[in-house]
Design an enzyme around this catalytic site. Structure first.
Site, PDB file in Angstrom:
ATOM      1  CG  ASP A   1      -1.619   1.163   1.707  1.00 58.45           C
ATOM      2  OD1 ASP A   1      -2.311   1.714   0.637  1.00 58.45           O
ATOM      3  OD2 ASP A   1      -1.580   1.589   2.675  1.00 58.45           O
TER       4      ASP A   1
ATOM      5  CG  ASP B   1      -2.016   7.415   0.395  1.00 57.52           C
ATOM      6  OD1 ASP B   1      -1.075   8.535   0.592  1.00 57.52           O
ATOM      7  OD2 ASP B   1      -2.605   7.207  -0.535  1.00 57.52           O
TER       8      ASP B   1
ATOM      9  CE  LYS C   1     -12.501  10.867  -8.522  1.00 54.49           C
ATOM     10  NZ  LYS C   1     -11.144  10.659  -8.551  1.00 54.49           N
ATOM     11  CD  GLU C   2     -13.757   7.545  -4.349  1.00 50.18           C
ATOM     12  OE1 GLU C   2     -13.128   8.509  -4.359  1.00 50.18           O
ATOM     13  OE2 GLU C   2     -14.020   6.736  -5.430  1.00 50.18           O
TER      14      GLU C   2
ATOM     15  NE  ARG D   1      -9.825  18.394 -13.172  1.00 46.44           N
ATOM     16  CZ  ARG D   1     -10.921  17.586 -13.509  1.00 46.44           C
ATOM     17  NH1 ARG D   1     -10.724  16.131 -13.325  1.00 46.44           N
ATOM     18  NH2 ARG D   1     -12.122  17.914 -13.701  1.00 46.44           N
ATOM     19  CB  ALA D   2      -7.948  22.260  -6.972  1.00 44.02           C
ATOM     20  CE  LYS D   3      -5.505  15.033  -1.887  1.00 43.35           C
ATOM     21  NZ  LYS D   3      -5.275  13.775  -2.155  1.00 43.35           N
TER      22      LYS D   3
ATOM     23  CG  ASP E   1      -1.664   2.455   6.522  1.00 46.66           C
ATOM     24  OD1 ASP E   1      -2.149   2.131   5.267  1.00 46.66           O
ATOM     25  OD2 ASP E   1      -2.187   3.498   7.051  1.00 46.66           O
TER      26      ASP E   1
HETATM   27  C1  XBP Z   1      -5.348   6.144   0.758  1.00 46.99           C
HETATM   28  C2  XBP Z   1      -6.518   6.926   0.303  1.00 46.99           C
HETATM   29  C3  XBP Z   1      -6.541   7.965  -0.448  1.00 46.99           C
HETATM   30  C4  XBP Z   1      -5.716   9.219   0.061  1.00 46.99           C
HETATM   31  C5  XBP Z   1      -5.932  10.493  -1.014  1.00 46.99           C
HETATM   32  O1  XBP Z   1      -6.021   4.840   1.097  1.00 46.99           O
HETATM   33  O2  XBP Z   1      -7.720   6.843   1.119  1.00 46.99           O
HETATM   34  O3  XBP Z   1      -7.767   8.637  -0.726  1.00 46.99           O
HETATM   35  O4  XBP Z   1      -6.280   9.689   1.239  1.00 46.99           O
HETATM   36  O5  XBP Z   1      -5.892  10.058  -2.071  1.00 46.99           O
HETATM   37  P1  XBP Z   1      -5.132   3.445   0.950  1.00 46.99           P
HETATM   38  P2  XBP Z   1      -6.619  10.730  -3.220  1.00 46.99           P
HETATM   39  O6  XBP Z   1      -4.088   3.917   1.980  1.00 46.99           O
HETATM   40  O7  XBP Z   1      -5.925   2.527   1.791  1.00 46.99           O
HETATM   41  O8  XBP Z   1      -5.036   3.025  -0.452  1.00 46.99           O
HETATM   42  O9  XBP Z   1      -7.111  12.085  -2.869  1.00 46.99           O
HETATM   43  O10 XBP Z   1      -5.676  10.822  -4.315  1.00 46.99           O
HETATM   44  O11 XBP Z   1      -7.739   9.813  -3.999  1.00 46.99           O
HETATM   45 MG    MG Z   2      -2.903   3.051   3.501  1.00 50.72          MG
END
Ligand code: XBP
Ligand code: MG
Length: 259
Positions: A10, A12, A55-56, A84-86, A184
């Site tokens: 993974d 993030d 987005k979700e 997109r801005a984020k 994580d």
């Molecule tokens: C990661 C996420 C992502 C980031 C944001 O989850 O939930 O949404 O927080 O990324 P995981 P985006 O580590 O379980 O894959 O804004 O690009 O969606």
């Molecule tokens: Mg994660």
């Protein structure tokens, strides 16, 4: 010789602590730029992390706070623009090198490469976020160490659905029992388990320390290294000070015993 052929990571929270001081301020910067009086503080962001995908997550926030934007005709397009801005703000931050990889990540990646174990990524985040993180972490060429990067909107459903792991397996051309996963979060662990990936290590962080992790055989505070030893909260590291290939091999044998 190892019993598994690839490690699927993974991003993030796992490769790097990206959420609190990376994604969160990028969302807030996008909100300010769009002249919205929304602000996600550290605690609120922790609640919002129950929904994966940026987005979700915005949609979930609007629904939970019953936010209706009268002037917006197409809410999905509005959210997509905001996101997109984020992403732009987040990528700008990554390009400053502000987000380092977690302890033990580069060590384990190097060890795997030296042993001929393939590397892959299965993540919910936007593909360019992965590329920029890997390109700006101080290890030249790191992105190319990964055979497969499965990321973002390329699957119908995000974690905890298994889809992104199923895609990573298909792109690797491997079965679930030939891989080990590093995650994580509860959503990530559920996604991996639902894809049949049972050789799973969870490395906790501030946002996921209280998650349940049912069915996960090894939960540690970090992968660790000789300076920062890892601590096992579920399962065991044996005599090891940190999570290395030998630990992953034991985990793999334990979850996929050879008959
Ligand atoms: C990661 C996420 C992502 C980031 C944001 O989850 O939930 O949404 O927080 O990324 P995981 P985006 O580590 O379980 O894959 O804004 O690009 O969606
Ligand atoms: Mg994660």
């Amino acid at each position: 010789m190892f019993g598994f052929k690839a490690i699927i990571f993974d991003v993030d929270g796992t490769l790097a602590d990206t959420e609190r001081d990376g994604h969160r301020p990028a969302f807030n910067a996008a909100f300010a730029e769009a002249q919205l009086d929304w602000h996600w503080d550290v605690a609120r962001y922790g609640e919002l992390l129950t929904v994966t995908g940026g987005k979700e997550r915005i949609r979930y926030f609007m629904d939970s706070d019953a936010i209706r934007l009268e002037a917006v005709a197409d809410e999905a397009a509005f959210i997509a623009d905001l996101h997109r801005a984020k992403t732009r703000h987040y990528v700008n931050l990554l390009q400053t090198g502000a987000i380092p990889l977690r302890s033990g990540i580069v060590r384990l990646l190097r060890e795997a490469r030296a042993a001929g174990i393939r590397l892959a990524i299965a993540t919910t985040t936007t593909p360019e976020n992965v590329a920029e993180l890997l390109d700006n972490c101080g290890v030249p060429g790191l992105r190319d160490w990964f055979d497969v990067i499965a990321a973002g909107d390329v699957v119908p459903a995000k974690k905890p659905a298994p889809d992104i792991f199923t895609l990573a397996l298909a792109e690797l051309g491997l079965r679930a029992d030939e891989c080990v996963v590093v995650e994580d979060s509860d959503n990530g662990a559920r996604a991996a388990l639902a894809a049949g990936l049972k050789a799973l290590v969870v490395t906790l962080n501030d946002y996921t320390a209280t998650h349940e992790f049912d069915g996960v055989p090894l939960v540690v505070d970090q992968l660790g290294d000789s300076e920062q030893p890892a601590r096992a909260l579920v399962g065991s590291l044996g005599d090891a000070m940190f999570v290395d290939l030998a630990v992953l091999e034991r985990l793999h044998r334990q979850t996929y015993p050879i008959e």
